[in-house]
Design a protein around this motif. Structure first.
Motif, PDB file in Angstrom:
ATOM      1  N   THR A 335       0.835  -1.213   0.000  1.00  0.00           N
ATOM      2  CA  THR A 335       0.000   0.000   0.000  1.00  0.00           C
ATOM      3  C   THR A 335       0.865   1.256   0.000  1.00  0.00           C
ATOM      4  O   THR A 335       0.537   2.238  -0.680  1.00  0.00           O
ATOM      5  N   LYS A 339       0.764   0.102  -4.609  1.00  0.00           N
ATOM      6  CA  LYS A 339       0.241  -1.120  -5.231  1.00  0.00           C
ATOM      7  C   LYS A 339      -1.021  -1.557  -4.488  1.00  0.00           C
ATOM      8  O   LYS A 339      -1.102  -2.655  -3.928  1.00  0.00           O
ATOM      9  N   ALA A 341      -4.106  -2.284  -5.524  1.00  0.00           N
ATOM     10  CA  ALA A 341      -4.865  -3.397  -6.093  1.00  0.00           C
ATOM     11  C   ALA A 341      -4.266  -4.737  -5.668  1.00  0.00           C
ATOM     12  O   ALA A 341      -4.997  -5.677  -5.302  1.00  0.00           O
ATOM     13  N   THR A 342      -2.937  -4.827  -5.695  1.00  0.00           N
ATOM     14  CA  THR A 342      -2.264  -6.057  -5.270  1.00  0.00           C
ATOM     15  C   THR A 342      -2.490  -6.314  -3.782  1.00  0.00           C
ATOM     16  O   THR A 342      -2.708  -7.459  -3.361  1.00  0.00           O
ATOM     17  N   VAL A 344      -5.063  -5.274  -1.946  1.00  0.00           N
ATOM     18  CA  VAL A 344      -6.462  -5.673  -1.717  1.00  0.00           C
ATOM     19  C   VAL A 344      -6.672  -7.123  -2.129  1.00  0.00           C
ATOM     20  O   VAL A 344      -7.397  -7.879  -1.460  1.00  0.00           O
ATOM     21  N   LYS A 345      -6.007  -7.541  -3.212  1.00  0.00           N
ATOM     22  CA  LYS A 345      -6.115  -8.924  -3.679  1.00  0.00           C
ATOM     23  C   LYS A 345      -5.545  -9.888  -2.632  1.00  0.00           C
ATOM     24  O   LYS A 345      -6.160 -10.928  -2.330  1.00  0.00           O
ATOM     25  N   LYS A 372      -6.131   7.024  -1.463  1.00  0.00           N
ATOM     26  CA  LYS A 372      -6.488   7.088  -2.888  1.00  0.00           C
ATOM     27  C   LYS A 372      -7.853   7.733  -3.107  1.00  0.00           C
ATOM     28  O   LYS A 372      -8.403   7.679  -4.201  1.00  0.00           O
ATOM     29  N   LYS A 374     -10.673   6.803  -2.044  1.00  0.00           N
ATOM     30  CA  LYS A 374     -11.747   5.822  -2.229  1.00  0.00           C
ATOM     31  C   LYS A 374     -12.462   5.647  -0.883  1.00  0.00           C
ATOM     32  O   LYS A 374     -12.484   4.555  -0.300  1.00  0.00           O
ATOM     33  N   ASP A 377     -15.223   2.852  -0.415  1.00  0.00           N
ATOM     34  CA  ASP A 377     -14.672   1.499  -0.256  1.00  0.00           C
ATOM     35  C   ASP A 377     -14.101   1.310   1.153  1.00  0.00           C
ATOM     36  O   ASP A 377     -14.242   0.248   1.767  1.00  0.00           O
TER      37      ASP A 377
END
Length: 560
Positions: A335, A339, A341-342, A344-345, A372, A374, A377
């Motif tokens: 984070t 990165k 998205a990675t 969160v995955k 970010k 968001k 979310d």
């Protein structure tokens, strides 16, 4: 000899001679030994403006009044121990200035903790006023102090940012009959010297502990302080050497101690030294997941995602099963590197692997999403935490409050603050820092500070320095004065950062003479200025040489 019609022990006589004799000290020495406390009380009230004009005058007065007052008080106590006499003594005490208050007797009804605080405040004033060593030793000796480790600790805590008076008092106390320093006093003094980067004195102090007392005085906290201060001062070799001195002080060289060393090195961005040390000492200190997590976190602290990925893969291939801390550290690294998205995955996969993330990992994802922008979310994950039985903690709320304050959604931020208090999750200093940073007016500060006190939140030196910086930016002298005085009172400074804030703030307002005054005062206290402050001081000296038209507005109140 005496003026006609005047009683030599009357207030009028004292006033008469006060106005006519230039050597007031000589007058006091001649007159005061025959005075009784109620007369002393009157004189202090009558000449309060003179006695408090300077601290040195106050202490001269104290040194004459104090022995005679104590003798009289002891006589009163022997003759009459009823409540009326005690009440009278208390009234006399309250009329004297704080620095001149006599030490209450051990049978006083005042709680011992209050007496210790009063004694510590008096000693702090003495250390501040007297510059001459012999004069200071004499003043301390006349106080008739009953030294305890709690008293010594309180005095040291009031000088965390001023090592010279702290070390003087520490050494003076060690030479007093009937007292010897304990572990807490040594630890506090070592921490002060380390904080002020006086490493030679810190090493000397620990080495001078007699061998027969080392096992009883030195503990794990002592070595934690030493290692932290060495590593924080970039003294890596000294930190490692001190680690291997543990045996000399009766402590074990075990895996736990080695992990403490690795943790300290990584905390101060010395992972490039910590990892080779970890690999070289695997036979002496068998590696486990905790040691590996420390190194992984070191790369995360350094901000090197490439090295963090490499070490993550090393953990996976080593057959050492990652735990929650391993996931949390790596997700945090992802984070911070953007990165998201990675991260969160990987976060989602933890639920699938029957390794549910804890609150720390959820906080990391929430903070990354907020960063970010968001926010929806982040609020969704915040809601899921409650549903899955992972209750939010103060860090969770802090992440949300921080970003709400940044985007000026202050009403929602205060709603979260109210919810924290309602749910028994007390805010910490960082929580209030976000609100302070969002403030636009000096009038908003006192209310928030009062709320901090009501919730039992300790105001840290970082918070004080932030408030000091705010008041300087608002050009609010009264606010600066009140914060400076409160910092001194609570032993939270002023430290190097406080002086840096004031010096640069005064320079920005073109008050170079005052800025140079505080620069000189900072140097006199043994503080090491930042390079930018040194350069600024040189520039101001040059500027002052060519322009004597300086502002007359003063921050001299900081010294009061």
């Amino acid at each position: 000899m005496f003026p006609r019609g005047r009683n030599p022990l009357s207030p009028a006589y004292f006033i008469y001679y006060h106005k006519r004799l230039t050597n007031r000290d000589h007058l006091l020495e001649r007159i005061f030994p025959g005075l009784i406390p109620n007369f002393i009380s009157y004189i202090h009230r009558r000449f309060r403006h003179n006695c408090t004009r300077s601290s040195k005058e106050c202490y001269k007065l104290q040194n004459i009044i104090f022995p005679n007052y104590v003798s009289y008080q002891n006589l009163c106590t022997e003759r009459n121990s009823n409540a009326q006499t005690q009440s009278y003594s208390a009234n006399v005490d309250s009329s004297l200035p704080a620095a001149c208050q006599p030490i209450p007797s051990s049978d006083s009804s005042v709680p011992s903790g209050d007496l210790t605080s009063k004694d510590a405040a008096m000693i702090q004033n003495l250390l501040k006023v007297h510059q001459d060593t012999a004069e200071l030793e004499s003043a301390l000796a006349q106080c008739g102090l009953f030294l305890t480790e709690d008293l010594v600790l309180q005095v040291l805590c009031r000088h965390r940012s001023d090592w010279k008076p702290a070390l003087f008092f520490f050494n003076w106390a060690s030479g007093q009959q009937g007292y010897s320093h304990g572990t807490r006093a040594y630890n506090e003094m070592l921490d002060i010297l380390g904080k002020m980067k006086r490493f030679t004195l810190m090493t000397q102090l620990i080495d001078e502990i007699p061998r027969e007392k080392r096992r009883s005085l030195v503990n794990e906290s002592t070595f934690s302080i030493l290692l932290n201060r060495y590593a924080g001062g970039r003294k890596v070799e000294e930190a490692i050497a001190m680690f291997y001195k543990r045996k000399d002080f009766g402590l074990k060289l075990d895996t736990f101690a080695f992990q403490t060393l690795l943790m300290v090195l990584c905390r101060y961005k010395q992972v490039e030294i910590a990892e080779p040390l970890f690999l070289a000492k695997q036979e002496e200190f068998p590696p486990d997941i905790k040691s590996r997590n420390i190194i992984l976190n070191g790369w995360c602290v350094l901000g090197s995602l490439r090295e963090a990925k490499r070490f993550w893969n090393d953990i996976i291939t080593s057959g050492c099963k990652p735990d929650l801390f391993t996931y949390g550290i790596f997700i945090n690294s992802l984070t911070k590197a953007g990165k998201l998205a990675t991260a969160v995955k990987l976060f989602t996969s933890m639920w699938e692997k029957d390794c549910p993330p804890d609150v720390a990992i959820c906080n990391c994802i929430i903070d990354g999403l907020c960063f970010k922008k968001k926010i929806p979310d982040a609020l969704r994950i915040f809601g899921e935490m409650n549903e899955r039985g992972c209750l939010p903690d103060v860090a969770t709320y802090n992440s949300l409050i921080k970003h709400m304050c940044k985007i000026r959604r202050l009403e929602e931020a205060y709603d979260f603050l109210d919810e924290m208090e309602r749910k028994g999750c007390p805010p910490n200093a960082r929580t209030y820092t976000y609100f302070l940073k969002s403030m636009k007016k000096p009038e908003e500060v006192p209310g928030l500070m009062e709320r901090m006190r009501q919730t039992g939140c300790r105001i840290t030196d970082d918070t004080y320095n932030l408030i000091l910086k705010l008041f300087m930016s608002w050009d609010n002298p009264e606010g600066v004065r009140s914060i400076w005085v409160e910092m001194e009172k609570n032993g939270m400074g002023p430290d190097q950062r406080s002086y840096t804030i004031v010096i640069h703030g005064l320079y920005d307002k073109e008050r170079t003479d005052e800025a140079l005054h505080y620069f000189s005062e900072m140097i006199s206290k043994g503080m090491i200025p930042e390079p930018r402050t040194n350069l600024l001081a040189k520039a101001m000296e040059t500027k002052r040489g060519g322009n004597n038209n300086t502002s007359t507005r003063s921050l001299a109140f900081v010294k009061t």
